[in-house]
Each structure stands twice: as C-alpha cells, then as structure tokens.
Design a protein around this motif. Structure first.
Motif, mmCIF file in Angstrom:
data_model
loop_
_atom_site.group_PDB
_atom_site.id
_atom_site.type_symbol
_atom_site.label_atom_id
_atom_site.label_comp_id
_atom_site.label_asym_id
_atom_site.label_seq_id
_atom_site.Cartn_x
_atom_site.Cartn_y
_atom_site.Cartn_z
ATOM 1 N N ARG A 95 0.808 -1.230 0.000
ATOM 2 C CA ARG A 95 0.000 0.000 0.000
ATOM 3 C C ARG A 95 0.837 1.274 0.000
ATOM 4 N N GLN A 96 2.155 1.173 0.109
ATOM 5 C CA GLN A 96 3.005 2.362 0.220
ATOM 6 C C GLN A 96 3.287 2.982 -1.156
ATOM 7 N N PRO A 97 3.705 4.258 -1.169
ATOM 8 C CA PRO A 97 4.048 4.891 -2.447
ATOM 9 C C PRO A 97 5.195 4.157 -3.142
ATOM 10 N N ALA A 98 5.132 4.106 -4.454
ATOM 11 C CA ALA A 98 6.159 3.393 -5.232
ATOM 12 C C ALA A 98 7.308 4.335 -5.566
ATOM 13 N N ASP A 99 7.928 4.904 -4.529
ATOM 14 C CA ASP A 99 8.990 5.887 -4.738
ATOM 15 C C ASP A 99 10.373 5.340 -4.398
ATOM 16 N N GLY A 100 10.444 4.059 -4.012
ATOM 17 C CA GLY A 100 11.736 3.452 -3.716
ATOM 18 C C GLY A 100 12.177 3.597 -2.276
ATOM 19 N N TYR A 101 11.364 4.244 -1.422
ATOM 20 C CA TYR A 101 11.789 4.489 -0.045
ATOM 21 C C TYR A 101 11.192 3.506 0.963
ATOM 22 N N THR A 102 10.354 2.598 0.492
ATOM 23 C CA THR A 102 9.843 1.531 1.348
ATOM 24 C C THR A 102 10.123 0.207 0.662
ATOM 25 N N TRP A 103 10.866 -0.659 1.355
ATOM 26 C CA TRP A 103 11.211 -1.979 0.808
ATOM 27 C C TRP A 103 10.579 -3.060 1.665
ATOM 28 N N LEU A 104 10.452 -4.224 1.075
ATOM 29 C CA LEU A 104 10.035 -5.430 1.775
ATOM 30 C C LEU A 104 11.159 -6.446 1.674
ATOM 31 N N PHE A 105 11.551 -7.013 2.811
ATOM 32 C CA PHE A 105 12.560 -8.073 2.799
ATOM 33 C C PHE A 105 11.990 -9.268 3.537
ATOM 34 N N THR A 106 11.814 -10.373 2.826
ATOM 35 C CA THR A 106 11.207 -11.540 3.452
ATOM 36 C C THR A 106 11.666 -12.816 2.761
ATOM 37 N N THR A 107 11.048 -13.907 3.145
ATOM 38 C CA THR A 107 11.466 -15.239 2.714
ATOM 39 C C THR A 107 10.585 -15.758 1.585
ATOM 40 N N ALA A 108 10.791 -17.040 1.260
ATOM 41 C CA ALA A 108 9.969 -17.702 0.243
ATOM 42 C C ALA A 108 8.499 -17.727 0.627
ATOM 43 N N SER A 109 8.192 -17.468 1.889
ATOM 44 C CA SER A 109 6.792 -17.420 2.296
ATOM 45 C C SER A 109 6.031 -16.319 1.555
ATOM 46 N N HIS A 110 6.747 -15.360 0.969
ATOM 47 C CA HIS A 110 6.094 -14.306 0.182
ATOM 48 C C HIS A 110 5.156 -14.909 -0.860
ATOM 49 N N THR A 111 5.584 -15.972 -1.504
ATOM 50 C CA THR A 111 4.725 -16.641 -2.485
ATOM 51 C C THR A 111 4.055 -17.881 -1.907
ATOM 52 N N ASN A 112 4.718 -18.558 -0.972
ATOM 53 C CA ASN A 112 4.285 -19.900 -0.601
ATOM 54 C C ASN A 112 3.107 -19.959 0.351
ATOM 55 N N ILE A 113 2.903 -18.912 1.176
ATOM 56 C CA ILE A 113 1.795 -18.992 2.123
ATOM 57 C C ILE A 113 0.471 -18.524 1.516
ATOM 58 N N VAL A 114 0.528 -17.821 0.394
ATOM 59 C CA VAL A 114 -0.684 -17.214 -0.172
ATOM 60 C C VAL A 114 -1.774 -18.238 -0.485
ATOM 61 N N PRO A 115 -1.469 -19.380 -1.125
ATOM 62 C CA PRO A 115 -2.549 -20.318 -1.464
ATOM 63 C C PRO A 115 -3.233 -20.955 -0.259
ATOM 64 N N PHE A 116 -2.662 -20.792 0.932
ATOM 65 C CA PHE A 116 -3.207 -21.450 2.115
ATOM 66 C C PHE A 116 -3.893 -20.460 3.052
ATOM 67 N N ASN A 117 -4.121 -19.244 2.586
ATOM 68 C CA ASN A 117 -4.770 -18.226 3.408
ATOM 69 C C ASN A 117 -5.893 -17.570 2.623
ATOM 70 N N ASP A 118 -7.021 -17.395 3.300
ATOM 71 C CA ASP A 118 -8.189 -16.799 2.646
ATOM 72 C C ASP A 118 -8.244 -15.284 2.800
ATOM 73 N N ASN A 119 -7.385 -14.730 3.640
ATOM 74 C CA ASN A 119 -7.477 -13.298 3.945
ATOM 75 C C ASN A 119 -6.295 -12.508 3.380
ATOM 76 N N VAL A 120 -5.747 -12.939 2.248
ATOM 77 C CA VAL A 120 -4.625 -12.226 1.631
ATOM 78 C C VAL A 120 -5.167 -11.059 0.814
ATOM 79 N N SER A 121 -4.660 -9.870 1.089
ATOM 80 C CA SER A 121 -5.178 -8.661 0.437
ATOM 81 C C SER A 121 -4.304 -8.186 -0.721
#
Length: 338
Positions: A95-121
């Motif tokens: 939801r943050q502005p796409a100006d390069g000043y907010t990054w996300l750093f995470t694991t393979a769960s970024h893609t892997n947990i999505v199919p198992f959750n009904d509340n992904v926005s």
C-alpha cells in the motif's frame, strides 16, 4: 504426476510484461526515471521485515544494511512488522508509495503462504516490484526419529507405501519451509504421509524428539545439533548440493529423487510501479553487499549463500514460485481431510 525439478522450482516461468510484474508505472517517462535514479535516495529508506526480530531475515539484513547505507548515502533502517505469518507487513508495503523508499525483505513465504490463506489482500506477483534475490540456504534437512525403521530416503518411501497414511510429518505452517518440501516429496513419490500442524518449528522439533511424529524438514543448523547427539537421524538435504556441516548426508537428488531441490530464499521488493532506474540502483547495491568477503563469511555461519539476481530474472523467478505454490495449494486443499 508433475516433475518437481530444479528447473521448475528454481528457474522461472515464461516472461511476463514489465507492467504486469510491477516494473513500470504511470508518470515515469524515461527522463523522469533517469532523474529519479540520480537524485535517489535523498532521505532515509525503510526496510519492512514482516516477521519478529531475531529470525533469518533480520540476521541477513544486519549483515548488509551498513553496506547499503554506505553505498546509497542514506540510512537504511529495518522495520519489523510481524503478524499473520507475514501477511500484515507485506500488505503494508503493497500500500506504500512506489517511490523506492519503502522496501520489503522476506522469505519464500512471500509466495508460498498465499494459497493457504483466505485473507490475503495482495498478489505477490502483481502488487510488487521485484528487486532482487539476496540469499538462499542449502535446503532443509529431512530428519526422522531414530525409532523410524528407515536409514535412507528410499527406505522411508518404501515404508510410506507399505503403510499409507501411517507416517507423520511436522508442518510448522502451510507454505513454510517445513511444509513445501514434504508435499513435493509426496507428489514425486506418490506417497500418503500425514501432515501434523504446529505453530512453529520449535514445537514441531520438540514433538519429533519425543517420537510423537516421525519426520520433519527442518533448517540444517537446527538439525545438526540433534543429529550429532544421536537424537535424530538425517536422511537427506533438500538443496542442490551437500552442506559442509553434514558432508555425509546426501541431497534428495542423490538419495533417489532426481531433480528435487527446494530451498528457502530471501528477497527484496518495493511496491508495484517503482521506477526501474531506482530498482537497478538498489539491486546493484545489494549485489555488492552480498559479494563482500565479510558478508560471505557471516552467511556461511548461517548456512546461507548470497545470490544477487537481476530484477527481470527475479520477477520471473517469483512468478514461477507463485505458480508452483498455487499448484501445491490446489492439491493439498483438494486432498481428503483426516
């Protein structure tokens, strides 16, 4: 039966357009991109980690943040936003502005947990700019309780086929590094092994040590201490090559499952629409940081290796990981429940 190989787990799907993958956005012409990169950054940068402090993402970032700050000339600051198994912090970044000043750093769960959750926005592919793969581990260790009468993967598979549904494996969360390799193994071998859910790795490890479950795919560093003490038996490593901490433990490929490779990986994203020139500048800074000898030495103690992947390759990689996670999710969700 699909073939779960290095090619389809690790390397990437057919190319997708830049707009679809969040590599371009409205209002950024070629001149604006160049100017934005030249001026970037002119204020501090926030890196959101959607998990509690002390985990692998924290340890990786603490090794490279001082180098990123020095290279980019502005403070790069970690911001832990845990909750929902990573969903809360990830959704915040989307939801943050796409100006390069907010990054996300995470694991393979970024893609892997999505199919198992009904509340992904958010969509892990479309709603982010894919900056770089930064590191990966050497895989998980497949460990069993000593009471399990199997001393190799082949013997474990044979046992599972003789007694369908009797063997159990620890699942520290759907889509996690303990869950995905177990389901890939079941798919490749056509076996029925019961998933036992846990709230985390520590709880599952405790039950495995007590013999309440039969097997678990766990991080090599955790497995090592229990294997050395004789409390657990290691059958294989899920990476493409042996880990020096367990040099006598074969890879899953060597153990009889050709092409098997499932590793936990760590990547960097920005909100969709970040300017490509800024993305390239940040990716270059990360690549330089993970390539430094001191960082390599720190990663080595964690059972990790730095893997700086260019943005376009990383975008294809993430799209492929999301596709495979969806396939596993469909199969797991369609399976009869005990």
């Amino acid at each position: 039966m699909p073939r779960w190989s290095r090619r389809n787990w690790m390397l990437g799907a057919a190319g997708l357009g830049a707009a679809k993958l969040g590599l371009a956005g409205p209002g950024w012409g070629a001149g604006a991109w160049a100017q934005g990169a030249a001026e970037f950054p002119n204020k501090p940068i926030r890196v959101v980690v959607p998990s509690p402090p002390g985990g692998p993402p924290d340890l990786i970032l603490r090794a490279i943040l001082p180098r990123l700050t020095a290279t980019l000339g502005q403070p790069v600051v970690m911001d832990n936003r845990a909750g929902g198994g990573g969903l809360v912090g990830t959704a915040f970044v989307a939801r943050q502005p796409a100006d390069g000043y907010t990054w996300l750093f995470t694991t393979a769960s970024h893609t892997n947990i999505v199919p198992f959750n009904d509340n992904v926005s958010y969509d892990p592919v479309r709603d982010f700019t894919h900056v770089t793969l930064a590191a990966q581990n050497f895989g998980q260790a497949l460990v069993v309780h000593p009471a399990v009468p199997a001393r190799s993967v082949a013997e474990l598979v044979a046992l599972a086929k003789r007694e369908p549904g009797k063997l159990t494996y620890g699942n520290a969360g759907n889509g996690t590094a303990s869950h995905i390799p177990a389901e890939v193994m079941k798919t490749m071998t056509g076996t029925d092994i019961l998933s036992v859910p846990y709230r985390g790795v520590a709880e599952a490890t405790t039950d495995l040590l007590a013999g309440r479950i039969d097997m678990f795919f766990v991080g090599t560093q955790i497995a090592l201490q229990h294997v050395q003490s004789g409390a657990l038996r290691a059958l294989a490593i899920t990476g493409s090559k042996r880990w020096k901490g367990m040099p006598d433990t074969p890879t899953m490929d060597e153990a009889g499952l050709p092409g098997f490779e499932v590793v936990n990986w760590f990547g960097l994203w920005m909100p969709a629409g970040a300017p490509p020139a800024v993305v390239r500048k940040v990716q270059a800074a990360v690549a330089a940081a993970v390539g430094e000898p001191e960082v390599k030495a720190q990663f080595d103690t964690l059972g990790l290796e730095g893997v700086a992947m260019p943005p376009d390759d990383f975008a294809r990689f993430v799209a492929d990981q999301a596709r495979i996670a969806q396939e596993i999710g469909r199969r797991v969700n369609a399976a009869p429940k005990p």
